[in-house]
Design an enzyme around this catalytic site. Structure first.
Site, PDB file in Angstrom:
ATOM      1  N   LYS A  49       0.821  -1.210   0.000  1.00  0.00           N
ATOM      2  CA  LYS A  49       0.000   0.000   0.000  1.00  0.00           C
ATOM      3  C   LYS A  49       0.859   1.266   0.000  1.00  0.00           C
ATOM      4  CE  LYS A  49      -3.943  -2.355   2.179  1.00  0.00           C
ATOM      5  NZ  LYS A  49      -4.991  -2.306   3.238  1.00  0.00           N
TER       6      LYS A  49
ATOM      7  N   TYR B 263     -12.413  -1.768  -3.526  1.00  0.00           N
ATOM      8  CA  TYR B 263     -12.901  -1.923  -2.146  1.00  0.00           C
ATOM      9  C   TYR B 263     -14.424  -1.744  -2.058  1.00  0.00           C
ATOM     10  CZ  TYR B 263      -8.260  -2.348  -0.008  1.00  0.00           C
ATOM     11  OH  TYR B 263      -7.017  -2.796   0.390  1.00  0.00           O
TER      12      TYR B 263
ATOM     13  N   PHE C  30     -15.388   4.049   7.239  1.00  0.00           N
ATOM     14  CA  PHE C  30     -14.005   4.351   6.880  1.00  0.00           C
ATOM     15  C   PHE C  30     -13.761   4.366   5.373  1.00  0.00           C
ATOM     16  CE2 PHE C  30     -14.076  -0.327   7.724  1.00  0.00           C
ATOM     17  CZ  PHE C  30     -13.619  -0.800   6.506  1.00  0.00           C
TER      18      PHE C  30
ATOM     19  N   ARG D 271       2.479  -6.829   8.733  1.00  0.00           N
ATOM     20  CA  ARG D 271       1.805  -5.673   9.335  1.00  0.00           C
ATOM     21  C   ARG D 271       2.421  -5.320  10.691  1.00  0.00           C
ATOM     22  NH1 ARG D 271      -4.246  -7.307   7.218  1.00  0.00           N
ATOM     23  NH2 ARG D 271      -4.278  -5.945   5.379  1.00  0.00           N
TER      24      ARG D 271
ATOM     25  N   ASN E  44      -2.026   0.075   6.794  1.00  0.00           N
ATOM     26  CA  ASN E  44      -1.540  -1.220   7.272  1.00  0.00           C
ATOM     27  C   ASN E  44      -0.677  -1.979   6.252  1.00  0.00           C
ATOM     28  OD1 ASN E  44      -3.585  -1.994   5.591  1.00  0.00           O
ATOM     29  ND2 ASN E  44      -4.792  -3.080   7.141  1.00  0.00           N
TER      30      ASN E  44
ATOM     31  N   HIS F 254      -2.145  -5.462   1.328  1.00  0.00           N
ATOM     32  CA  HIS F 254      -3.432  -6.133   1.112  1.00  0.00           C
ATOM     33  C   HIS F 254      -3.178  -7.599   0.788  1.00  0.00           C
ATOM     34  CE1 HIS F 254      -7.272  -7.309  -0.681  1.00  0.00           C
ATOM     35  NE2 HIS F 254      -6.576  -7.779  -1.703  1.00  0.00           N
TER      36      HIS F 254
ATOM     37  N   GLU G 172      -9.326 -10.221  -8.325  1.00  0.00           N
ATOM     38  CA  GLU G 172      -8.368  -9.134  -8.066  1.00  0.00           C
ATOM     39  C   GLU G 172      -7.136  -9.237  -8.967  1.00  0.00           C
ATOM     40  OE1 GLU G 172      -9.712  -8.778  -3.355  1.00  0.00           O
ATOM     41  OE2 GLU G 172      -7.649  -9.374  -3.842  1.00  0.00           O
TER      42      GLU G 172
HETATM   43  P1  ATP Z   1      -7.163  -5.911   2.987  1.00  0.00           P
HETATM   44  O1  ATP Z   1      -8.502  -6.189   2.317  1.00  0.00           O
HETATM   45  O2  ATP Z   1      -6.588  -4.556   2.602  1.00  0.00           O
HETATM   46  O3  ATP Z   1      -6.203  -7.033   2.807  1.00  0.00           O
HETATM   47  P2  ATP Z   1      -8.210  -6.836   5.473  1.00  0.00           P
HETATM   48  O4  ATP Z   1      -8.854  -7.906   4.659  1.00  0.00           O
HETATM   49  O5  ATP Z   1      -7.295  -7.260   6.583  1.00  0.00           O
HETATM   50  O6  ATP Z   1      -7.392  -5.834   4.567  1.00  0.00           O
HETATM   51  P3  ATP Z   1     -10.701  -5.425   5.449  1.00  0.00           P
HETATM   52  O7  ATP Z   1     -11.726  -5.583   6.516  1.00  0.00           O
HETATM   53  O8  ATP Z   1     -10.928  -6.053   4.124  1.00  0.00           O
HETATM   54  O9  ATP Z   1      -9.297  -5.872   6.087  1.00  0.00           O
HETATM   55  O10 ATP Z   1     -10.474  -3.864   5.278  1.00  0.00           O
HETATM   56  C1  ATP Z   1      -9.882  -3.335   4.105  1.00  0.00           C
HETATM   57  C2  ATP Z   1      -8.963  -2.218   4.489  1.00  0.00           C
HETATM   58  O11 ATP Z   1      -9.733  -1.117   4.989  1.00  0.00           O
HETATM   59  C3  ATP Z   1      -7.988  -2.522   5.639  1.00  0.00           C
HETATM   60  O12 ATP Z   1      -6.846  -3.216   5.244  1.00  0.00           O
HETATM   61  C4  ATP Z   1      -7.662  -1.125   6.134  1.00  0.00           C
HETATM   62  O13 ATP Z   1      -6.720  -0.469   5.261  1.00  0.00           O
HETATM   63  C5  ATP Z   1      -9.014  -0.452   6.022  1.00  0.00           C
HETATM   64  N1  ATP Z   1      -9.797  -0.579   7.264  1.00  0.00           N
HETATM   65  C6  ATP Z   1     -10.435  -1.687   7.712  1.00  0.00           C
HETATM   66  N2  ATP Z   1     -11.049  -1.470   8.878  1.00  0.00           N
HETATM   67  C7  ATP Z   1     -10.815  -0.152   9.177  1.00  0.00           C
HETATM   68  C8  ATP Z   1     -11.188   0.705  10.252  1.00  0.00           C
HETATM   69  N3  ATP Z   1     -11.957   0.280  11.256  1.00  0.00           N
HETATM   70  N4  ATP Z   1     -10.741   1.972  10.205  1.00  0.00           N
HETATM   71  C9  ATP Z   1      -9.981   2.438   9.181  1.00  0.00           C
HETATM   72  N5  ATP Z   1      -9.606   1.687   8.139  1.00  0.00           N
HETATM   73  C10 ATP Z   1     -10.001   0.408   8.124  1.00  0.00           C
HETATM   74 MG    MG Z   2      -9.987  -7.501   2.935  1.00  0.00          MG
END
Ligand code: ATP
Ligand code: MG
Length: 139
Positions: A11, A51, A59, A104, A114, A117, A128
């Site tokens: 990211k 997303y 968020f 992470r 974080n 992805h 994707e």
């Molecule tokens: P990713 O899809 O990026 O691999 P993930 O699967 O661990 O991450 P998701 O729940 O899919 O988590 O959330 C997608 C992304 O949205 C997160 O990686 C983070 O960057 C952001 N995100 C998720 N939860 C929050 C939150 N509560 N506040 C702010 N940003 C968030």
């Molecule tokens: Mg995810």
């Protein structure tokens, strides 16, 4: 049986901090083969599409802003059990909860910024991978 694939994005926070090389090395040392890789930047429309599953979440606007703030490294990774093994390697969404040694834990700032992805299912990994790469860009 053919290996599974997963799609990763290093990211904007991790690319800007100069951590791409260390993260790519960790991925390779963990047994993933790189099928495709590029430095690119998401437009607002592409980030919203990627997303879209989160569009009702509070968020979402901030997430799209973050994911478009600078270049990312997108890659297709191949390994047996790729999706699950890669989620283990990257650690929990919130780095405060991520296990020691995970990407992470090492490189994320907070739950939003974080570092990486990882796809959450084989089905989404295929979607994707096609989102970021044409067939001729995968090896
Ligand atoms: P990713 O899809 O990026 O691999 P993930 O699967 O661990 O991450 P998701 O729940 O899919 O988590 O959330 C997608 C992304 O949205 C997160 O990686 C983070 O960057 C952001 N995100 C998720 N939860 C929050 C939150 N509560 N506040 C702010 N940003 C968030
Ligand atoms: Mg995810």
């Amino acid at each position: 049986m053919a290996s599974n694939i997963t799609l990763t994005m290093i990211k904007p926070d991790a690319v800007a901090a100069g951590n791409s090389g260390k993260i790519i090395d960790l991925i390779i040392q963990s047994g993933f083969k790189i099928q495709a890789m590029k430095l690119t930047r998401l437009s607002k429309e592409k980030a919203e599409e990627f997303y879209a599953v989160h569009k009702e979440r509070g968020f979402f606007g901030d997430l799209v802003k973050f994911m478009t703030e600078g270049p990312i490294v997108a890659a297709v990774l191949e390994k047996d059990n790729a999706v699950e093994d890669f989620r283990k390697l990257i650690g929990a969404t919130n780095p405060a909860n991520a296990a020691e040694g995970t990407i992470r834990k090492l490189y994320a700032t907070d739950i939003e910024r974080n570092a990486v992805h990882g796809s959450d299912s084989d089905e989404n990994a295929a979607i994707e991978a096609s989102f970021h790469f044409a067939g001729v860009e995968r090896f």
